[in-house]
Structure formats: structure tokens, C-alpha cells
Write a protein that holds these residues in place. Structure first.
Motif, mmCIF file in Angstrom:
data_model
loop_
_atom_site.group_PDB
_atom_site.id
_atom_site.type_symbol
_atom_site.label_atom_id
_atom_site.label_comp_id
_atom_site.label_asym_id
_atom_site.label_seq_id
_atom_site.Cartn_x
_atom_site.Cartn_y
_atom_site.Cartn_z
ATOM 1 N N ARG B 50 0.818 -1.207 0.000
ATOM 2 C CA ARG B 50 0.000 0.000 0.000
ATOM 3 C C ARG B 50 0.856 1.263 0.000
ATOM 4 O O ARG B 50 0.473 2.288 -0.572
ATOM 5 N N ASN B 51 2.011 1.189 0.658
ATOM 6 C CA ASN B 51 2.846 2.381 0.813
ATOM 7 C C ASN B 51 3.569 2.753 -0.472
ATOM 8 O O ASN B 51 3.801 3.930 -0.744
ATOM 9 N N SER B 60 -1.409 -0.786 -7.801
ATOM 10 C CA SER B 60 -2.482 -0.561 -6.837
ATOM 11 C C SER B 60 -2.905 -1.878 -6.196
ATOM 12 O O SER B 60 -3.051 -2.892 -6.876
ATOM 13 N N PRO B 61 -3.130 -1.868 -4.889
ATOM 14 C CA PRO B 61 -3.662 -3.066 -4.237
ATOM 15 C C PRO B 61 -5.177 -3.204 -4.418
ATOM 16 O O PRO B 61 -5.752 -4.207 -4.005
ATOM 17 N N CYS B 84 -6.401 -3.628 8.500
ATOM 18 C CA CYS B 84 -5.382 -2.731 7.959
ATOM 19 C C CYS B 84 -6.041 -1.368 7.844
ATOM 20 O O CYS B 84 -7.146 -1.261 7.301
ATOM 21 N N ALA B 87 -5.091 0.445 3.967
ATOM 22 C CA ALA B 87 -5.783 -0.142 2.816
ATOM 23 C C ALA B 87 -7.209 0.378 2.662
ATOM 24 O O ALA B 87 -7.838 0.179 1.614
ATOM 25 N N HIS B 89 -7.941 3.228 2.065
ATOM 26 C CA HIS B 89 -7.923 4.168 0.937
ATOM 27 C C HIS B 89 -8.593 3.551 -0.287
ATOM 28 O O HIS B 89 -9.126 4.261 -1.138
ATOM 29 N N TRP B 90 -8.561 2.209 -0.383
ATOM 30 C CA TRP B 90 -9.149 1.509 -1.534
ATOM 31 C C TRP B 90 -10.518 0.906 -1.175
ATOM 32 O O TRP B 90 -10.983 -0.008 -1.837
ATOM 33 N N ALA B 130 1.096 5.277 3.786
ATOM 34 C CA ALA B 130 -0.086 5.357 2.915
ATOM 35 C C ALA B 130 -1.282 5.940 3.651
ATOM 36 O O ALA B 130 -2.090 6.668 3.078
#
Lengths: 241, 241
Positions: B50-51, B60-61, B84, B87, B89-90, B130
Motif C-alpha cells: 500500500r505504501n 495498486s492493491p 489494515c 488499505a 484508501h481503496w 499510505a
């Protein structure tokens, strides 16, 4: 992603599942997230009690085990392992429910025991009631020219009492000492190797705690998961049946 | 079986997943296997970093996170949580991939922080690169009238170094002392409450190790999983967006 996704049928009990996962993370040699073995883990303790079922005193866990294995297959598992020795009595129901291979801990552990003990040796079997009643290890050991040394009725009852303590969350010195005493009784009766045939044993008792070599079935499963995760060939079915 | 099956999107990293599971087993108050919260856990570390992704320095994850969530849904999960912070962010990609609800740890942890710190308080945020770069907690805290106190560039770099040590398996006194030093720096800068906004922090640093109240996001997720497993209503989506 090309590496295998290992399906883990766990929750029987959950503490053994956590112990297993923690050991996989140490055993797989990974330094970053991305290097670890890929797993999907069913941690569902509501699967009916195996020890009651074997006596006809409770519902069979077979359908719930089959459903849990099917969940893992639907999630994309390429192979299924189960963190519980006794539940392998219902292995046939599990295998009929899924198309991907199920690898038997009983067969893997018996092979490992033969490698450690050598043919003809006497092997002390620590296990839960259902595992003894189904004779999972006596059959697998005799098929390998090994002689099972089994606890008597009082020792089996004591094992079940200590097991309940561990499952209730006490992983301290008392259940450890009690489990060690049960191991020593089998050594006094002639066992030159011990087989920890219940995945809760390794939570409190490690090989260094007993006076003879001990095969810990949780560790067998850890090594199996790492090897399969790294691409080792899948061994399917029971070689002796 | 009528109780909810909680889907856990884990493996980011795996050690935090094991820490989470071990804590759920203590928190759910069960004495037998059958009383534990039912979970299905994706422990797949191969989801892209992620970072690196947030800087455009790696893939991108998002797609892998969405696929892992879909695996959990296919396995029968009734709700999905993710171990997490960064993560999240997604989160949008995850939610678009599944029909069952995804519950945001960021929103839960921000609510908990407000309850602990009180409105208007200054909250020190420890988190991975991230998580900071996406401003997940600054936004969530400001929406609740809380003032984020953020590490400077050198402290963020030091956090990432310590995080790599923890992810490589060192959970001992050295990373604990280093993480504590990072926490103290935020307190010196005015934070009256700390938010451990990375699930690896709680592996080494517990609330008792710091001089002000600390909200541990792993513990927030543990309480959430137990509550949902016991039938608490599912809170879906972001109340502020």
C-alpha cells in the motif's frame, strides 16, 4: 497470482488455529507481507463437538465440516487442510463435498512419526476421545509397522479434562504440567516416541518438555502448509485405503 | 446456524491478523469452541504494498483487495472487515466488488477516539505512510471536531523502518521502545490522546505503555467483530461522505 491458496479448515478449536497461523508465519521465512504463504482460513467453532458425536451423544459434525470445506473451495482454495486430528474421522464427507484435494493430517503425521521413530518402534499417542475411539492413529501407525501405546480410560478422561481447560483459554503452567504427566505415563509404559495427536497439545506442550522425541501434529500441519504454499506436489487420499 | 459469519480481510500483514484473531478469542468470552465468533479469514500477504502504491511506485492493491473481499463473500461471509488501516484508501473498490456490507475501521476508530478524547481534543496519529498520505485519519478526526497531531517527515520515515522490523517478525523490546518514542514525540507536541492507526502497532505497543489514553485500532476491530458476531446492527458506508 500463481502461488497456491491454502484452505485451512480451522476453529476446532480456534486457539489451535491461531497457534497454527502464528507458527506458519515463523516457518515460511518471510520478511515482508508479500512473501508469506497465502491462506484462507475458516475459523468456525460452531461445528458440532466431535467427542460427543463419536459416542452418538450429539449431532455429527460431518455436514458442517463438509460445508466449511465447500466455503474454502468457493473462496478459491486450491487444497484443503484441517487443523484437528479427531475430525479426520469425517474426512470422507469432506472429500465428497469438494473438488479440490484434501490432504490428511493423519497420514502426514504417521509418516513423520515413522521417520522420527524408525520402523518397529513403540509410539505413545496423546489424543482426544474421538480420535482414540475412531482408532485414527492406531490404524495409521500399524500400517507403518509402528506399535501404538495408548492411554487407559482414566488417562483419556484426564486428557479431556485438560483439553477443556486449554480450550477455555488457560495456556499456563497447570495444563502444561498435566499434559506432561500424561505424556510421561506413556513413556513409562514403553513409548520411545510420542505423537501429540491433538492440535491443542502443542499450545502448552513442546517437544523440549518431554523426555523422548515428540511429533507435534500442529507442526506437521505447519510444515505441510508451507510446503504446499511453496508449490510442493499435493498428496491426495489415503495410501493405505 | 443462524449467527453471522464475519469475513476478515487480513494478511496486511499476517502478524496483525494473528494478533487480531488471538484477541477475538479472548474478547468473545467463549469457554467452548462452539461459543466463539464465527469467522472466515483471508490471510493473503501477496496483496500489493500500500505504501508504494500511494506514491505511484508500485501497482495498486485495489484489484487484489476487491478479489479477496469477493472470496470472503463467496465463502459465505455476511459482512466484511479489514485488518489494515491504510488499505481503507481503496475501500471504494472493495465495496463495488461485493454485495454484503463492508464496515470501515477508520470510521469506527474515529468514533471511538471521539468517545475517549472528547470533542475538541488533540489526537496524535501513529500510522503508516499510505494512511498519512491518503489523510484517512485527519479527515475522519476533523469531521468529529478533533484536531490531528501528525508526525513530521523524519518521524514518518522512522515509523516505516520500525514497521518493517515488526513485519519481519521482531516483536521484542527494541521495536516496542522505538514505537513508544514515536508516540511520546506526539504527546510532547500536544496530543492528549493517541490513535494507533496501524494494526501492527498493537503487536508491540499497548495502551499501558504510553502516558495518555491510546485507541488501538486492532482492539477497535476486535470489539467490532465480536459485536457483529453477536448480532449487533451493521453500520454501512461513511456517515460523513
Amino acid at each position: 497470482m500463481s502461488s497456491r491458496l491454502i484452505g485451512i479448515l480451522g476453529g476446532l478449536g480456534p486457539d489451535a488455529t491461531v497457534d497454527f497461523l502464528a507458527r506458519v508465519l515463523r516457518a515460511d521465512g518471510a520478511d515482508t507481507d508479500q512473501e508469506h504463504v497465502r491462506m484462507i482460513v475458516a475459523c468456525d467453532g460452531t461445528i458440532p463437538n466431535r467427542n460427543l458425536a463419536i459416542d452418538g451423544a450429539g449431532p455429527s459434525p460431518g455436514p458442517a465440516l463438509a460445508q466449511a470445506a465447500l466455503r474454502l473451495e468457493r473462496a478459491g482454495a486450491d487444497v484443503v487442510l484441517m487443523i484437528c486430528n479427531a475430525a479426520h474421522h469425517w474426512q470422507g464427507e469432506i472429500e465428497r463435498a469438494i473438488a479440490v484435494p484434501f490432504v490428511s493430517l493423519i497420514e502426514e503425521a504417521a509418516d513423520r512419526t515413522l521417520a522420527v521413530a524408525g520402523g518397529g518402534a513403540s509410539v505413545g499417542v496423546l489424543a482426544a476421545h474421538a480420535c482414540h475411539a475412531a482408532e485414527l492413529y492406531p490404524k495409521a501407525l500399524r500400517a507403518r509397522d509402528l506399535h501404538p501405546v495408548l492411554p487407559d480410560a482414566a488417562e483419556r478422561a484426564e486428557f479431556m479434562r485438560v483439553l477443556a481447560v486449554i480450550k477455555a483459554g488457560d495456556h499456563g503452567p497447570t495444563p502444561k504440567a498435566e499434559m506432561r504427566a500424561l505424556a510421561h505415563a506413556l513413556v513409562r509404559r514403553g513409548a520411545t516416541t510420542l505423537l501429540a495427536g491433538c492440535t491443542e497439545i502443542g499450545i502448552v506442550l513442546r517437544p523440549a518438555d518431554v523426555p523422548v522425541p515428540m511429533v507435534d501434529t500442529t507442526e506437521v500441519l505447519v510444515q505441510l502448509a508451507v510446503a504446499l504454499g511453496r508449490g510442493a506436489p499435493v498428496r491426495r487420499g489415503r495410501p493405505d485405503g
